[in-house]
Design a protein around this motif. Structure first.
Motif, PDB file in Angstrom:
ATOM      1  N   ASN A  72      10.511  -7.365  25.665  1.00  0.00           N
ATOM      2  CA  ASN A  72      10.146  -6.101  25.032  1.00  0.00           C
ATOM      3  C   ASN A  72      10.622  -4.909  25.856  1.00  0.00           C
ATOM      4  OD1 ASN A  72       8.956  -4.702  22.886  1.00  0.00           O
ATOM      5  ND2 ASN A  72       7.071  -4.404  24.013  1.00  0.00           N
ATOM      6  N   PRO A  77      12.102  -2.520  20.321  1.00  0.00           N
ATOM      7  CA  PRO A  77      12.046  -2.611  18.865  1.00  0.00           C
ATOM      8  C   PRO A  77      12.049  -1.246  18.193  1.00  0.00           C
ATOM      9  CG  PRO A  77      10.471  -4.112  19.877  1.00  0.00           C
ATOM     10  CD  PRO A  77      10.981  -3.221  20.963  1.00  0.00           C
ATOM     11  N   TYR A 102      22.614  -2.618  18.025  1.00  0.00           N
ATOM     12  CA  TYR A 102      22.506  -3.967  18.579  1.00  0.00           C
ATOM     13  C   TYR A 102      23.599  -4.228  19.607  1.00  0.00           C
ATOM     14  CZ  TYR A 102      21.405  -8.952  18.552  1.00  0.00           C
ATOM     15  OH  TYR A 102      21.026 -10.213  18.917  1.00  0.00           O
ATOM     16  N   MET A 136      10.333 -11.930  18.468  1.00  0.00           N
ATOM     17  CA  MET A 136      11.046 -11.555  17.249  1.00  0.00           C
ATOM     18  C   MET A 136      10.067 -11.277  16.111  1.00  0.00           C
ATOM     19  SD  MET A 136      14.342 -11.359  17.634  1.00  0.00           S
ATOM     20  CE  MET A 136      14.860 -11.449  15.911  1.00  0.00           C
ATOM     21  N   VAL A 140      10.082  -7.210  16.956  1.00  0.00           N
ATOM     22  CA  VAL A 140      11.301  -6.763  16.299  1.00  0.00           C
ATOM     23  C   VAL A 140      11.153  -6.744  14.780  1.00  0.00           C
ATOM     24  CG1 VAL A 140      13.748  -7.219  15.946  1.00  0.00           C
ATOM     25  CG2 VAL A 140      12.732  -7.552  18.206  1.00  0.00           C
TER      26      VAL A 140
END
Length: 212
Positions: A72, A77, A102, A136, A140
């Motif tokens: 994290n 995120p 990304y 995830m 995210v």
């Protein structure tokens, strides 16, 4: 004769500087990035952060939880959610914004090598795999799907887009398979953006999304 004044006993650490959660996370990020999940120990992280190993467990619960929290720190995120939302003079195409955001994570000298090591750990160790999956799902996908309106279909859209991005990262940055590994960023964005945009914005019926 009056009794001497007494001082209430304080709980917790009585000597030294307060334990910094950020210091432990920084040490964990460095260790996981250099040694991978299996070879990294909580004792080594504690030594690097100048704290007792029991304090690392107190702050984070387990090695897997610390691994997830370290992810994290590396992958924000909120930055990916901001790429979905767009602002000001950002690229008008949502897919292009996502792909560029990304790629920046993987190409940064601070986060890129650590991401390679952590993704390798997640594909070879069951505990690291579960921690990565939790990151995830809970960080995210939650952040990105929230920008898409929330709900299970939004999560599925975000996951489909993530599949394209993670797959590309594995081939381009981890396995370094040409020609994908050597393409200029602009070419990677041009090739991936239409698919990512379609997953995130196409009509649900056109996309063939199931009722969830």
């Amino acid at each position: 004769m009056p009794r001497p004044a007494t001082t209430a006993r304080r709980r917790g650490r009585r000597q030294g500087e307060p334990v910094s959660r950020e210091a432990v996370l920084a040490a964990a990020r460095k260790r996981f990035g250099e040694q991978g999940y299996e070879k990294t120990t909580l004792r080594a992280i504690a030594r690097d952060a100048h704290v007792d190993p029991s304090m690392v467990l107190y702050l984070f619960g387990s090695k897997a939880d610390l691994f997830r929290e370290a992810l994290n720190v590396i992958v924000d995120p909120g930055a990916l959610a901001a790429a979905v939302a767009g602002a000001g003079d950002d690229d008008p195409d949502i897919g292009a914004r996502m792909v560029r955001a990304y790629l920046r994570i993987w190409q940064s000298p601070e986060s890129g090598p650590t991401m390679v090591a952590m993704l390798q750990s997640a594909t070879s160790n069951s505990d690291a795999h579960e921690a990565f999956r939790g990151f995830m799902q809970n960080y995210v996908l939650a952040a990105v799907s929230g920008e898409l309106g929330g709900g299970e279909q939004a999560r599925l859209r975000a996951l489909l887009a993530a599949g394209q991005l993670v797959g590309t990262a594995i081939l381009r940055f981890v396995m370094k398979i040409a020609p994908l590994a050597t393409l200029p960023d602009d070419d990677v964005v041009r090739l991936l953006a239409p698919t990512v945009t379609r997953y995130l914005t196409a009509d649900a019926e056109e996309l063939g999304l199931p009722e969830l």
